[in-house]
Design a protein around this motif. Structure first.
Motif, PDB file in Angstrom:
ATOM      1  N   GLU A   1      -5.023  -0.053  -6.622  1.00 11.41           N
ATOM      2  CA  GLU A   1      -6.459   0.206  -6.495  1.00 11.41           C
ATOM      3  C   GLU A   1      -6.705   1.175  -5.339  1.00 11.41           C
TER       4      GLU A   1
ATOM      5  N   GLU B   1      -3.463   3.653  -1.931  1.00 15.60           N
ATOM      6  CA  GLU B   1      -3.669   2.731  -3.042  1.00 15.60           C
ATOM      7  C   GLU B   1      -3.008   1.405  -2.699  1.00 15.60           C
ATOM      8  N   HIS B   2      -3.760   0.338  -2.845  1.00 18.74           N
ATOM      9  CA  HIS B   2      -3.244  -1.007  -2.573  1.00 18.74           C
ATOM     10  C   HIS B   2      -3.261  -1.781  -3.885  1.00 18.74           C
ATOM     11  N   ASP B   3      -2.099  -2.233  -4.297  1.00 20.84           N
ATOM     12  CA  ASP B   3      -1.963  -2.905  -5.600  1.00 20.84           C
ATOM     13  C   ASP B   3      -2.552  -2.054  -6.714  1.00 20.84           C
TER      14      ASP B   3
ATOM     15  N   ALA C   1      -7.850   2.544  -2.093  1.00 14.07           N
ATOM     16  CA  ALA C   1      -8.283   1.824  -0.899  1.00 14.07           C
ATOM     17  C   ALA C   1      -8.914   2.744   0.140  1.00 14.07           C
TER      18      ALA C   1
ATOM     19  N   ARG D   1     -12.070   1.785   2.298  1.00 12.54           N
ATOM     20  CA  ARG D   1     -13.084   0.936   1.667  1.00 12.54           C
ATOM     21  C   ARG D   1     -13.176  -0.388   2.417  1.00 12.54           C
TER      22      ARG D   1
ATOM     23  N   THR E   1       0.842  -1.184   0.000  1.00 14.04           N
ATOM     24  CA  THR E   1       0.000   0.000   0.000  1.00 14.04           C
ATOM     25  C   THR E   1       0.878   1.235   0.000  1.00 14.04           C
TER      26      THR E   1
END
Length: 154
Positions: free
Chosen positions: A59, A55-57, A61, A87, A3
């Motif tokens: 995406e 952002e995680h990977d 978050a 999220r 992340t």
């Protein structure tokens, strides 16, 4: 990919708008959102406004948002945390803490600013989370005086 947290800019207005609306809907308050994507572009260009995106990977978050303001008793700025949102599928992975620590770094740089915020007294999970971070929790009544309420008195 781990992340990562980054500052949101005007180019992130649509994403920020989406996340803010998700949070409002989660709190059953979506009907109160009136900010537009265009207004978010303006806000994200304002130096007093901080929005950090997690952002995680790759995406989105979650996010944390805050506004610098003057505390008149001290004459110094404070950072008023507005929202912290992760999220649902990313909760429990330390992203909320990561966002708060990045906000703390942002507050420390311009002069060791105090970060302040409010939350519902019924939100015991948030209270536990913030207490674990070392925040002091003080009970206070938050008042709002909307235009429609005061306008008839003018």
């Amino acid at each position: 990919m781990p992340t990562k947290v980054r500052s949101a800019g005007p180019e992130d207005a649509e994403l920020v708008d989406t996340l803010v609306r998700e949070l409002a809907d989660h709190q059953d308050e979506g009907q109160y959102i009136t900010v537009t994507v265009e207004r978010w572009r303006e806000l994200l260009a304002d130096d007093a406004v901080t929005v950090l995106l997690a952002e995680h990977d790759g995406e989105p978050a979650g996010y944390v948002s805050a506004v610098r303001r003057i505390h008149l008793w001290t004459g110094r700025e404070v950072l008023g945390l507005d929202d912290l949102y992760v999220r649902e599928r990313f909760r429990g992975a330390g992203i909320g803490e990561l966002l708060m620590l990045e906000l703390a770094r942002a507050a420390a740089l311009p002069g060791r600013l105090t970060i302040t915020w409010g939350m519902r007294t019924s939100n015991e999970g948030a209270q536990r989370f913030y207490a674990r971070l070392g925040a002091s929790l003080n009970t206070k009544v938050l008042a709002a005086w909307p235009y429609d309420a005061y306008a008839p008195r003018l």
